[in-house]
Every structure is written in structure tokens, then in C-alpha cells.
Scaffold this motif. Structure first.
Motif, PDB file in Angstrom:
ATOM      1  N   THR A  85       0.806  -1.240   0.037  1.00 49.48           N
ATOM      2  CA  THR A  85      -0.005  -0.064   0.071  1.00 49.48           C
ATOM      3  C   THR A  85       1.057   1.230   0.034  1.00 49.48           C
ATOM      4  N   PHE A  86       2.219   1.062   0.046  1.00 46.44           N
ATOM      5  CA  PHE A  86       3.135   2.397   0.411  1.00 46.44           C
ATOM      6  C   PHE A  86       4.024   2.294  -1.017  1.00 46.44           C
TER       7      PHE A  86
ATOM      8  N   PHE B  17       6.984  -4.217  -9.060  1.00 34.43           N
ATOM      9  CA  PHE B  17       6.462  -3.556  -7.752  1.00 34.43           C
ATOM     10  C   PHE B  17       5.277  -2.812  -8.044  1.00 34.43           C
ATOM     11  N   LEU B  18       4.279  -3.145  -7.485  1.00 32.52           N
ATOM     12  CA  LEU B  18       2.810  -2.723  -7.648  1.00 32.52           C
ATOM     13  C   LEU B  18       2.217  -2.067  -6.469  1.00 32.52           C
ATOM     14  N   LEU B  19       1.335  -1.306  -6.495  1.00 34.81           N
ATOM     15  CA  LEU B  19       0.650  -1.020  -5.380  1.00 34.81           C
ATOM     16  C   LEU B  19      -0.857  -1.644  -5.124  1.00 34.81           C
TER      17      LEU B  19
ATOM     18  N   MET C  71       6.978   3.953  -0.742  1.00 32.86           N
ATOM     19  CA  MET C  71       8.093   4.487  -0.160  1.00 32.86           C
ATOM     20  C   MET C  71       9.238   4.132  -1.093  1.00 32.86           C
ATOM     21  N   ASP C  72      10.077   4.992  -1.071  1.00 26.41           N
ATOM     22  CA  ASP C  72      11.792   4.808  -1.684  1.00 26.41           C
ATOM     23  C   ASP C  72      12.084   3.357  -1.282  1.00 26.41           C
ATOM     24  N   GLU C  73      12.380   3.349   0.049  1.00 26.41           N
ATOM     25  CA  GLU C  73      13.037   2.235   0.648  1.00 26.41           C
ATOM     26  C   GLU C  73      12.630   0.903   0.333  1.00 26.41           C
ATOM     27  N   TYR C  74      11.167   0.728   0.256  1.00 26.78           N
ATOM     28  CA  TYR C  74      10.932  -0.645  -0.365  1.00 26.78           C
ATOM     29  C   TYR C  74      11.021  -0.685  -1.607  1.00 26.78           C
ATOM     30  N   VAL C  75      10.787   0.258  -2.591  1.00 27.63           N
ATOM     31  CA  VAL C  75      11.159   0.046  -3.955  1.00 27.63           C
ATOM     32  C   VAL C  75      12.629  -0.291  -4.132  1.00 27.63           C
ATOM     33  N   HIS C  76      13.413   0.544  -3.550  1.00 27.87           N
ATOM     34  CA  HIS C  76      14.778   0.063  -3.983  1.00 27.87           C
ATOM     35  C   HIS C  76      15.277  -1.165  -3.288  1.00 27.87           C
TER      36      HIS C  76
END
Length: 215
Positions: free
Chosen positions: A83-84, A101-103, A86-91
């Protein structure tokens, strides 16, 4: 038929995703899991083609489960769901080897398309995630760029041409047309590049190229 494993700690979320994918003719949900440990067991047991993996879960979280999944022989493609954005999760997810990576608010039609895309070996990112990545890579420190360029020096000029096209998001057929080679040759260059660089998939190749172009 593309087989799918759904991993999320919320039963309602799993049920919702299953309902979205159930009517799709070429996709079959073969298992569900509530955390990372259950996901690994299901991967070993059911051998899905694609895993839809929640990032934030109690116990073993999605990023840890992703890394463990990709240590397995012939691992499935993994799309991280959250649901987020946020850059830290994406990277963290993409550098670990996630294919997408999907919301969780992704439209149903786009979710099925994402499963097909990664099953074919391509990357799939939510538009908001793509925008954040572009913004992030425009500000990478010079040392990141230098280290990436040093790694890419291990490749032949032709291999570098191919992965530069991969970083543009081109398919194998598009790369073949652009560079005047067969799709089989493109696949061979991509495979050798992944092996030389110690990477898992095309997303990581693209990120490394972007790193090399920064700084």
C-alpha cells in the motif's frame, strides 16, 4: 497457463486478488500464503511461475522472503505488492531481484497484465514507482556511478549495447530490431550479462545502467 502464488498476511486481500485473477483464462492461482515462511514452503511445493508478495508482513517479511526465493534453483518471478510507494521498499525490492513492484490499489486489469509481463521475463512497475525511481536516480552520488561503470567494464561492447536497450524498457524483439540481431542473440547477451554481473533479472540490469549514467 501462468501459475500464481498469492502472499499476504490479510486473508481479505488474498481473497480479493484471487477473485480478480480467477476469471482470467491464462492465469491460475495455485496457492496462498500468509507470511514469508509459508510462501517459501508453497514455492517449493507448488512451483508457481509468478509470486505476488506483500512487502510488510509479520514474521518473515516480503523482502526477506524475496531474497530467499531467488536463492532457489529456477526461482519464480516475484512482484512485490504494497500500500506504500516509499523509496526504501522500492529500492530494496528491486535491488534484491524483484521483477516488479505494484501498489495494492492497482486496477484489476493492470494486475493481470503485470502477471503476464513478468512471466514473459519483463519488468513491471507501477507508474508512481517509476516516477520515484527516475527522480531518485537523477540525484545519485558520483561514487555510485563510478562503481557501476567499473562493473559494466566486464562486459563486451555488444553486451553493453544490449543492456543499455534493456534499461530503456525495450523487449527482446525491439532490441533485436534496433541492434540488427536475432532475438536468440539478444537473449544470449542478456543471459551472459546477468551471469557476469551476478544479477538476477532485467530490472537489476536496468538499475545498474541507470547507476552508471549518474554522477
Amino acid at each position: 497457463m501462468i501459475t500464481v502464488l498469492i502472499v499476504d498476511d490479510e486473508a481479505l486481500v488474498r481473497a480479493g486478488i484471487r477473485m480478480i485473477l480467477a476469471p482470467v483464462d491464462d492465469i491460475e492461482v495455485v496457492a496462498e500464503a500468509a507470511d514469508g515462511a509459508e510462501a517459501l514452503a508453497a514455492i517449493d511445493r507448488d512451483r508457481p511461475d509468478v509470486v505476488l508478495m506483500d512487502v510488510r508482513m509479520p514474521g518473515m517479511d516480503g523482502l526477506t522472503a524475496l531474497r530467499e526465493t531467488l536463492r532457489r534453483p529456477a526461482p519464480p518471478q516475484v512482484i512485490m505488492l504494497t500500500t506504500f510507494d516509499m523509496d526504501e521498499y522500492v529500492h530494496g525490492a528491486l535491488h534484491a531481484g524483484a521483477a516488479g513492484f505494484l501498489l495494492k490499489d492497482t486496477p484489476p486489469r493492470d494486475l493481470a497484465a503485470a502477471v503476464r509481463t513478468v512471466a514473459e521475463g519483463h519488468a513491471m512497475l507501477a507508474p508512481s514507482v517509476t516516477r520515484r525511481l527516475i527522480d531518485a536516480y537523477s540525484g545519485q552520488p558520483p561514487v555510485v556511478g563510478r562503481e557501476a561503470r567499473q562493473r559494466l567494464a566486464a562486459l563486451t561492447p555488444r553486451e553493453r549495447d544490449v543492456i543499455a536497450a534493456v534499461a530503456l524498457g525495450l523487449s527482446n524483439s525491439q532490441i533485436a530490431g534496433r541492434l540488427g540481431m536475432t532475438e536468440t542473440t539478444v537473449k544470449a547477451h542478456v543471459s551472459r550479462s546477468l551471469t557476469k554481473l551476478g544479477l538476477s533479472n532485467r530490472v537489476q540490469l536496468a538499475l545498474l545502467v541507470r547507476d552508471a549514467e549518474s554522477g
